[in-house]
Motif scaffolding. Structure first.
Motif, PDB file in Angstrom:
ATOM      1  N   GLU A 121      -4.191  -4.695  -6.743  1.00 43.25           N
ATOM      2  CA  GLU A 121      -4.728  -4.642  -8.101  1.00 43.25           C
ATOM      3  C   GLU A 121      -4.076  -3.528  -8.909  1.00 43.25           C
ATOM      4  O   GLU A 121      -4.146  -3.525 -10.139  1.00 43.25           O
ATOM      5  CB  GLU A 121      -6.256  -4.449  -8.075  1.00 43.25           C
ATOM      6  N   GLU A 122      -3.384  -2.611  -8.217  1.00 42.47           N
ATOM      7  CA  GLU A 122      -2.699  -1.521  -8.904  1.00 42.47           C
ATOM      8  C   GLU A 122      -1.185  -1.551  -8.724  1.00 42.47           C
ATOM      9  O   GLU A 122      -0.448  -1.100  -9.592  1.00 42.47           O
ATOM     10  CB  GLU A 122      -3.235  -0.174  -8.392  1.00 42.47           C
ATOM     11  N   LEU A 123      -0.710  -2.084  -7.596  1.00 47.08           N
ATOM     12  CA  LEU A 123       0.718  -2.062  -7.293  1.00 47.08           C
ATOM     13  C   LEU A 123       1.329  -3.454  -7.434  1.00 47.08           C
ATOM     14  O   LEU A 123       1.040  -4.349  -6.643  1.00 47.08           O
ATOM     15  CB  LEU A 123       0.961  -1.535  -5.883  1.00 47.08           C
ATOM     16  N   LEU A 124       2.183  -3.606  -8.400  1.00 44.55           N
ATOM     17  CA  LEU A 124       2.794  -4.897  -8.703  1.00 44.55           C
ATOM     18  C   LEU A 124       3.645  -5.403  -7.557  1.00 44.55           C
ATOM     19  O   LEU A 124       3.715  -6.606  -7.305  1.00 44.55           O
ATOM     20  CB  LEU A 124       3.644  -4.764  -9.972  1.00 44.55           C
ATOM     21  N   THR A 125       4.323  -4.505  -6.832  1.00 49.78           N
ATOM     22  CA  THR A 125       5.277  -4.920  -5.810  1.00 49.78           C
ATOM     23  C   THR A 125       4.666  -5.094  -4.430  1.00 49.78           C
ATOM     24  O   THR A 125       5.345  -5.533  -3.500  1.00 49.78           O
ATOM     25  CB  THR A 125       6.417  -3.886  -5.700  1.00 49.78           C
TER      26      THR A 125
END
Length: 439
Positions: free
Chosen positions: A135-139
């Motif tokens: 939910e916070e880290l795109l990768t």
């Protein structure tokens, strides 16, 4: 023209490095959700890499703090981001056990036992909703696996399969109560292979460094290039030492095949538990392999060196591929399907890279622009690889070129289009006929 190409390459390099956002050369540490299906409940565990978890919750986490002062907060955070819903829309009860710290592939993970219970006590198909870290880290990627069929409380490990991958775009997965098919697991792991190479700047850069000298031949310890002239029986221009298109394609096949053979061997051995090497030295060696191939692209180290480099360092890249297989939590019963699917994904990505870039390299190699282009790209690859080596050996705390790497990997068609445009412009400027010898 050579000065113009060099200036354009340098400007693009600096511009991309300044504008793009940071990201890792290799895909970030993955999380894992392991599910075991019973008749009346679903058991399993969630594995959270502490370094990725720290970024997601914006806290400085350590192996000690996650079980100490941050314990209550992290368990509450994790529970809030996991839920399950039956096909009738009714929520299922999700419970987390006491957390522990476990080292998985050289990385510290916070591990929670997981229990999911249906309201009526009968496990049916349900949808798992999960966005811890992603939910916070795109990768970030979360690999979900599932195992079926308990016989007298003993899990039949040959029924394990890859359920799917959760990420920024996909935060829920359907979990069938009955056995899934091997084909679904095969397709999923093939997709993982594609993502692992397609999103890993180091693997892609290694392949690119090997492709750059493929249209050329080594003459007197130097790469020869220029406008193609008369071609002899060997497929090499007598005037310039430039390989014919057919010979260039054969060399590409040799390079790709050598790399595939190397990484397939160590991937199978490492994934089956025959050999094990910690991930950090492996990733450092991968960066070193790029440096060697970049130097070879500037000046040949040995005859047909790109094939030898591909085969030798392919063994190292296979160990890195195996680290992701280890994260799948699969047992040996499903290992063959996993390896075949993962390898297929890797090879498909390699072939796509070759199809996108090789025609432009062959055209460019028959112009006077190619020496500047070849050396410019190789120097950039060398700079990237040295930066990766220093970071992975923990001699530096970060990679100043991460933004450039992320942007380039995220825009493959734009990069391929730019190289193709340069090839067309250089060809027209040189006034060389489009028909080439050896066609």
């Amino acid at each position: 023209m050579r000065r113009l190409v060099s200036a354009l390459l340098l400007s693009a390099f600096l511009l991309v490095g300044g504008l793009a956002s940071p990201a890792a050369a290799h895909p970030m540490s993955t999380s894992a959700v392991l599910l075991d299906i019973r008749d009346d409940r679903v058991e399993g565990e969630v594995q959270l890499p502490i370094d990725r978890l720290a970024i997601a919750v914006a806290r400085d986490l350590t192996r000690t703090s996650v079980l100490g002062e941050d314990r209550s907060f992290l368990k509450r955070y994790t529970a809030q981001h996991i839920s399950a819903v039956g096909e009738d829309g009714d929520p299922w009860t999700v419970g987390l056990g006491t957390g522990s710290v476990r080292t998985i592939d050289g990385t510290a993970h916070l591990v929670y036992p997981l229990t999911i219970r249906p309201p009526d006590g009968q496990v049916t198909d349900f949808r798992l909703r999960y966005d811890v870290i992603v939910e916070e880290l795109l990768t970030h990627k979360v690999i979900a696996t599932v195992r079926y069929d308990f016989d007298r409380g003993i899990l039949k490990t040959d029924d394990a399969e890859t359920l799917g991958v959760l990420d920024w775009d996909t935060k829920s997965l359907r979990v069938p109560a009955d056995e899934g098919s091997w084909l679904k697991g095969f397709v999923t792991t093939a997709g993982l292979g594609i993502e692992h190479v397609g999103e890993g700047a180091d693997h892609l850069l290694f392949l690119l460094m090997l492709l750059i000298p493929a249209p050329l031949v080594a003459v007197g310890g130097r790469w020869r290039t220029g406008v193609a002239g008369e071609t002899g029986e060997t497929g090499v221009s007598r005037a310039t030492g430039v390989a014919s298109p057919r010979r260039s394609l054969v060399r590409v096949v040799h390079v790709v095949s050598a790399f595939a053979l190397g990484h397939s061997l160590t991937l199978a051995l490492a994934a089956s538990g025959v050999i094990h090497v910690p991930s950090r030295p492996v990733e450092t060696l991968i960066a070193f392999s790029i440096a060697v191939s970049a130097v070879h692209a500037i000046r040949p180290l040995v005859a047909r060196g790109e094939v030898l480099i591909a085969a030798g360092f392919g063994l190292v890249h296979g160990l890195a591929f195996a680290s992701l297989i280890g994260d799948l939590g699969l047992d040996r019963g499903s290992l063959v399907t996993t390896l075949l699917g993962f390898n297929l994904g890797i090879e498909l990505t390699q072939l796509l890279v070759v199809a996108l870039i090789m025609p432009s390299l062959i055209v460019l190699s028959r112009t006077t622009v190619y020496p500047a282009f070849r050396i410019g790209v190789a120097v950039i690859g060398l700079v990237f690889s040295v930066s990766w080596m220093l970071e992975r050996a923990r001699l530096t705390t970060g990679d100043p070129f991460e933004g450039a790497q992320t942007w380039l990997v995220g825009h493959p068609l734009l990069v391929a289009g730019a190289v193709a445009s340069l090839a067309v412009a250089a060809r027209l400027r040189c006034g060389v006929p489009w028909t080439v010898a050896g066609k």
